[in-house]
Motif scaffolding. Structure first.
Motif, PDB file in Angstrom:
ATOM      1  N   LYS A 197       0.824  -1.180  -0.043  1.00 47.67           N
ATOM      2  CA  LYS A 197       0.022  -0.058  -0.042  1.00 47.67           C
ATOM      3  C   LYS A 197       0.808   1.140   0.075  1.00 47.67           C
ATOM      4  CE  LYS A 197      -3.801  -2.187   2.430  1.00 47.67           C
ATOM      5  NZ  LYS A 197      -5.098  -1.738   1.607  1.00 47.67           N
ATOM      6  N   SER A 198       0.442   2.225  -0.906  1.00 53.87           N
ATOM      7  CA  SER A 198       1.323   3.431  -1.044  1.00 53.87           C
ATOM      8  C   SER A 198       0.388   4.575  -1.228  1.00 53.87           C
ATOM      9  CB  SER A 198       2.432   3.291  -2.308  1.00 53.87           C
ATOM     10  OG  SER A 198       3.234   2.412  -1.859  1.00 53.87           O
ATOM     11  N   TYR A 199       0.825   5.818  -0.872  1.00 56.96           N
ATOM     12  CA  TYR A 199       0.257   6.988  -1.016  1.00 56.96           C
ATOM     13  C   TYR A 199       0.643   7.644  -2.028  1.00 56.96           C
ATOM     14  CZ  TYR A 199      -1.853   6.128   3.606  1.00 56.96           C
ATOM     15  OH  TYR A 199      -2.375   5.577   4.455  1.00 56.96           O
ATOM     16  N   CYS A 200      -0.373   8.607  -2.928  1.00 60.66           N
ATOM     17  CA  CYS A 200      -0.128   9.033  -4.127  1.00 60.66           C
ATOM     18  C   CYS A 200      -0.931  10.532  -4.144  1.00 60.66           C
ATOM     19  CB  CYS A 200      -0.402   8.489  -5.265  1.00 60.66           C
ATOM     20  SG  CYS A 200       0.320   7.132  -5.807  1.00 60.66           S
ATOM     21  N   ASP A 201      -0.022  11.601  -4.405  1.00 61.89           N
ATOM     22  CA  ASP A 201      -0.735  13.116  -4.306  1.00 61.89           C
ATOM     23  C   ASP A 201      -0.632  13.702  -5.559  1.00 61.89           C
ATOM     24  OD1 ASP A 201      -1.829  15.542  -3.841  1.00 61.89           O
ATOM     25  OD2 ASP A 201      -1.132  15.442  -1.637  1.00 61.89           O
ATOM     26  N   LEU A 202      -1.474  13.482  -6.569  1.00 62.76           N
ATOM     27  CA  LEU A 202      -1.501  14.041  -7.966  1.00 62.76           C
ATOM     28  C   LEU A 202      -1.605  15.405  -7.939  1.00 62.76           C
ATOM     29  CD1 LEU A 202      -1.165  13.079 -10.972  1.00 62.76           C
ATOM     30  CD2 LEU A 202      -3.706  12.873 -11.145  1.00 62.76           C
ATOM     31  N   THR A 203      -2.310  15.989  -6.870  1.00 62.65           N
ATOM     32  CA  THR A 203      -2.487  17.587  -6.941  1.00 62.65           C
ATOM     33  C   THR A 203      -1.028  18.293  -6.719  1.00 62.65           C
ATOM     34  OG1 THR A 203      -4.573  17.058  -5.378  1.00 62.65           O
ATOM     35  CG2 THR A 203      -3.589  19.192  -5.352  1.00 62.65           C
ATOM     36  N   TRP A 204      -0.259  17.483  -5.725  1.00 63.57           N
ATOM     37  CA  TRP A 204       1.124  18.233  -5.617  1.00 63.57           C
ATOM     38  C   TRP A 204       2.102  17.858  -6.619  1.00 63.57           C
ATOM     39  CZ3 TRP A 204       1.303  22.146  -2.649  1.00 63.57           C
ATOM     40  CH2 TRP A 204       0.499  22.335  -1.437  1.00 63.57           C
ATOM     41  N   ASP A 205       1.790  16.839  -7.305  1.00 64.80           N
ATOM     42  CA  ASP A 205       2.853  16.302  -8.459  1.00 64.80           C
ATOM     43  C   ASP A 205       2.528  16.838 -10.034  1.00 64.80           C
ATOM     44  OD1 ASP A 205       5.004  14.974  -7.440  1.00 64.80           O
ATOM     45  OD2 ASP A 205       3.933  12.947  -7.084  1.00 64.80           O
ATOM     46  N   ALA A 206       1.279  17.461 -10.157  1.00 61.57           N
ATOM     47  CA  ALA A 206       0.825  17.674 -11.513  1.00 61.57           C
ATOM     48  C   ALA A 206       1.733  18.603 -12.056  1.00 61.57           C
ATOM     49  CB  ALA A 206      -0.665  18.051 -11.504  1.00 61.57           C
ATOM     50  N   PHE A 207       2.031  19.706 -11.404  1.00 66.26           N
ATOM     51  CA  PHE A 207       2.913  20.768 -12.009  1.00 66.26           C
ATOM     52  C   PHE A 207       4.300  20.206 -12.188  1.00 66.26           C
ATOM     53  CE2 PHE A 207       4.077  21.093  -7.421  1.00 66.26           C
ATOM     54  CZ  PHE A 207       5.276  21.704  -7.505  1.00 66.26           C
ATOM     55  N   ARG A 208       4.642  19.187 -11.454  1.00 61.14           N
ATOM     56  CA  ARG A 208       6.243  18.553 -11.520  1.00 61.14           C
ATOM     57  C   ARG A 208       5.988  17.820 -12.857  1.00 61.14           C
ATOM     58  NH1 ARG A 208       5.595  18.661  -6.260  1.00 61.14           N
ATOM     59  NH2 ARG A 208       7.134  19.268  -4.972  1.00 61.14           N
TER      60      ARG A 208
END
Length: 186
Positions: free
Chosen positions: A136-147
């Motif tokens: 199980k892992s966490y992802c946060d596309l909100t914070w990575d989208a600009f990257r």
């Protein structure tokens, strides 16, 4: 049929979207999923979808409210927090990013769910690890989208709980990173 009814995964609230818009969004999701290779691991499939969505959607700063009232904020974010409107408009807020990721991953047969706290939504993914165990892992596309859009490496993809949870100031802890890094170009 003029409306498509669905339950928002973020808060299980019933919502409706115009059926024509739903079908257009559905085609966009199908185009993303066509890029998945059969020989990829589950983690590689998660990463591909993550990057594809990150390239397509930008944070909708226009929905930010100067009002601290959560209900007012939720009403303002309604359009950019569901998986259909966000992908069609190319704009979303954290719940929209998280909803899109859940929707696309589930369509690909991957297990993904939404986590939320402190007014922010992100994702928890489950995949087969190198030893065949469930990870199980966490992802946060909100914070990575600009990257992703800038061609930089993601910082919030497939992180462990200890690495991911916000500290008292709301900053994500990203030390002792041991998540599998993928070298493949997506």
């Amino acid at each position: 049929k003029s409306e498509y009814n669905f339950y928002n995964v973020f808060d299980n609230a019933p919502e409706q979207v115009n059926f024509e818009k739903f079908m257009l969004a559905e085609k966009m999701y199908q185009n993303i999923l066509k890029g998945i290779k059969k020989n990829w691991t589950e983690l590689e499939k998660f990463k591909y979808i993550y990057n594809a969505l990150g390239k397509m959607v930008s944070y909708d700063i226009n929905t930010l409210s100067k009002n601290d009232d959560v209900e007012s904020q939720n009403r303002a974010n309604l359009v950019t927090r569901n998986p259909f409107s966000s992908i069609l408009t190319g704009q979303g807020v954290c719940a929209g990013y998280a909803e899109m990721y859940v929707y696309a991953c589930r369509k690909a047969g991957l297990f993904c769910e939404i986590e939320h706290g402190d007014g922010h939504a992100y994702n928890l993914i489950t995949y087969k690890g190198d030893k065949g165990n469930n990870v199980k892992s966490y992802c946060d596309l909100t914070w990575d989208a600009f990257r992703i859009k800038g061609g930089f490496e993601c910082e919030y993809f497939a992180r462990g709980y200890e690495e991911f949870v916000p500290d008292a100031l709301g900053h994500r802890k990203l030390k002792n990173i041991n998540a599998k890094e993928l070298d493949r170009e997506y």
